[in-house]
Design a protein around this motif. Structure first.
Motif, mmCIF file in Angstrom:
data_model
loop_
_atom_site.group_PDB
_atom_site.id
_atom_site.type_symbol
_atom_site.label_atom_id
_atom_site.label_comp_id
_atom_site.label_asym_id
_atom_site.label_seq_id
_atom_site.Cartn_x
_atom_site.Cartn_y
_atom_site.Cartn_z
ATOM 1 N N ALA A 1 0.860 -1.193 0.000
ATOM 2 C CA ALA A 1 0.000 0.000 0.000
ATOM 3 C C ALA A 1 0.893 1.240 0.000
ATOM 4 C CB ALA A 1 -0.923 -0.008 1.221
ATOM 5 N N PRO A 2 1.550 1.514 -1.134
ATOM 6 C CA PRO A 2 2.485 2.642 -1.185
ATOM 7 C C PRO A 2 1.840 3.989 -0.892
ATOM 8 C CG PRO A 2 2.039 1.761 -3.386
ATOM 9 C CD PRO A 2 1.456 0.805 -2.414
ATOM 10 N N ASP A 3 0.506 4.058 -0.996
ATOM 11 C CA ASP A 3 -0.228 5.292 -0.709
ATOM 12 C C ASP A 3 -0.427 5.511 0.793
ATOM 13 O OD1 ASP A 3 -1.764 2.915 -0.947
ATOM 14 O OD2 ASP A 3 -3.613 4.073 -0.882
ATOM 15 N N SER A 4 -0.085 4.525 1.613
ATOM 16 C CA SER A 4 -0.330 4.598 3.057
ATOM 17 C C SER A 4 0.976 4.780 3.829
ATOM 18 C CB SER A 4 -1.030 3.331 3.537
ATOM 19 O OG SER A 4 -1.152 3.314 4.940
ATOM 20 N N LYS A 5 0.892 5.534 4.928
ATOM 21 C CA LYS A 5 2.047 5.697 5.818
ATOM 22 C C LYS A 5 2.066 4.650 6.931
ATOM 23 C CE LYS A 5 2.565 10.676 5.062
ATOM 24 N NZ LYS A 5 2.579 12.032 5.693
ATOM 25 N N HIS B 1 -3.189 -5.480 0.511
ATOM 26 C CA HIS B 1 -3.030 -4.024 0.399
ATOM 27 C C HIS B 1 -2.642 -3.462 1.766
ATOM 28 C CE1 HIS B 1 -3.603 -0.061 -1.369
ATOM 29 N NE2 HIS B 1 -4.265 0.291 -0.282
#
Length: 499
Positions: A254-258, A309
């Protein structure tokens, strides 16, 4: 082992052996078992009437079919009382039956999944549990046997599906294979003798997993550990000629998540106890003091295959705890990666030392939630025996997530307190804390120590010292390493990802 899903009725499938089930509280066969019995001229129901088959949990009765049905043999599997039947018990029961089938030389095994339990369990979960039971229950570790003997092995399993979604069962089968094979991978690592599973070899195994699933991996060597001031980890490794390794594997789903889940494993590939050496009895079992590391690698293997994800980082501190002129002394003070200082009161309380630096480093690399897995204390065995994992935490919400994942996986956990009243157990006169305070509340001491390094980051510590291996075969566990906590960590990651 290959799995095949079929719509063909179990009574018409040619196979070495089929499994049918019977419960203790029924005096007659039902459903598919009844159909098989009718084809066999009611021979099974006659044995039930004569109390030779009682349906008790784990009871296995082998019958030959004498050509009455295409299958050569039938195993009647007892599931116990129906109202007490759970997925966990079903998993264990199928493990027992599969193990019996393997012992008698069955190469192709057939079983059925029908609508009977559809209202109780999701077909995906049922399919997964059955497959896990078969794969886990028939596990064998014999790489060093030199005798030329034929090893019995189930090669193929056919699952006959009736009146429920074949796609749902198939999804459960696929997931069950990944979960169980990853747990068996952890068992392999833990069962290896210490000379065949050094920190260096463990790091190579981690590289193989990373390469297989295209994961990021880095191995921190002694020089790098020194530069990072990982004094606690290095102190434990000083007594050995084997170099320490900090293994870091990263999965970015999940590269969009920190957010990132940190899975931290204790990797003592052999534990002599250090200068305060252990008694010689059962010291050979200390090859398994890296079961936490093995569990993390098993979970990472499954995560790489399932590709959820979510972001996950695995951090494993791997070394030996040995005796030599260079070994750390009782009374020494070391500085950890976090900057905190520790007075080493006992060299056999080494697990918390290497985990302290690993937990801090996982946070440094971005972990926002933590689970560490370790064969940490003999004290947890006194508290919970060999069936339940000890759980400690600093965060109620994260605890509930881990408990839910454990329930899904069928692995039992029990929470123990980390109350502030226990803080005195880790107080030191000359450093920030001690690693051991003697006998009171030993498992809690370990938890209190690690809590200091988790800080405010939601964290759960799983003490698997009592559950990492079994001395006799039972349920899903053949004698030896269990690979415990692998399925809990996988289930946790999948919950967090929403899968």
């Amino acid at each position: 082992m290959q799995f095949k899903i079929s719509r063909e009725p179990i009574t018409t499938l040619a196979s070495d052996c089929i499994i049918i089930t019977h419960t203790e509280d029924k005096d007659m066969l039902l459903g598919l078992a009844k159909e098989v019995d009718e084809k066999m001229d009611h021979r099974i129901s006659q044995l039930i009437a004569e109390k030779e088959i009682k349906g008790k949990f784990g009871e296995v009765t082998l019958l030959h079919t004498w050509g009455k049905i295409p299958a050569k043999r039938v195993l009647v599997l007892g599931l116990g009382k129906e109202e007490k039947l759970t997925l966990e018990k079903a998993r264990s029961a199928y493990a027992i039956a599969a193990r019996k089938a393997q012992e008698i030389g069955v190469s192709e095994l057939t079983l059925a999944v029908s609508q009977k339990y559809k209202d109780i369990w999701n077909p995906v979960d049922l399919g997964q549990a059955v497959v896990e039971g078969i794969v886990l229950g028939t596990y064998q570790f014999k790489p060093y046997k030199t005798k030329t003997e034929i090893e019995n092995k189930i090669e193929r399993v056919i699952i006959s599906v009736k009146d429920i979604s074949i796609d749902a069962v198939e999804a459960g089968v696929v997931r069950g294979e990944i979960f169980a094979e990853s747990q068996n991978l952890a068992r392999d690592f833990s069962n290896e003798p210490a000379n065949k599973m050094t920190p260096t070899i463990l790091a190579e195994k981690a590289k193989e997993i990373a390469k297989k699933h295209h994961l990021e991996i880095s191995i921190l060597e002694k020089e790098q550990l020194e530069e990072l001031n990982m004094g606690a980890f290095l102190a434990v490794s000083k007594g050995s000629t084997e170099p320490p390794k900090m293994i870091v594997i990263k999965y970015i789903g999940a590269p969009d998540s920190k957010d990132m889940i940190g899975l931290v494993g204790k990797g003592i590939t052999f534990d002599s106890g250090g200068i305060q050496i252990k008694p010689d009895k059962n010291m050979d079992e200390m090859k398994g003091d890296m079961a936490g590391a093995a569990a993390v690698l098993g979970a990472i293997n499954a995560i790489g295959a399932l590709k959820p994800h979510v972001n996950v980082i695995g951090v494993i501190s791997a070394c030996e705890n040995m005796v030599s002129g260079e070994a750390v002394h009782p009374g020494d003070v070391v500085e950890t990666f976090s900057g905190k200082t520790v007075e080493i009161k006992h060299t056999d309380a080494e697990g918390r030392l290497i985990l302290s630096d690993a937990i801090s480093y996982a946070k440094h690399l971005g972990a926002t939630k933590l689970v560490d897995v370790a064969t940490l204390t003999g004290s947890i065995i006194s508290a919970l025996g060999h069936h339940i994992i000890g759980l400690f935490s600093n965060n109620m919400d994260w605890t509930e997530e881990v408990k839910a994942a454990a329930k899904i996986s069928g692995e039992k956990v029990w929470e123990l307190p980390l109350d502030d009243d226990y803080a005195e157990l880790i107080e030191s006169d000359i450093a920030d804390m001690v690693n051991d305070a003697g006998s009171p509340a030993g498992a809690i001491q370990g938890g209190m120590f690690l809590k200091e390094f988790a800080g405010e980051t939601p964290w759960v510590h799983l003490d698997i010292a009592g559950t990492s291996d079994v001395t006799k075969t039972s349920g899903i566990n053949p004698k030896g390493a269990t690979g415990v906590a692998v399925r809990t960590m996988i289930a946790l990651v999948l919950r967090f990802s929403g899968n």
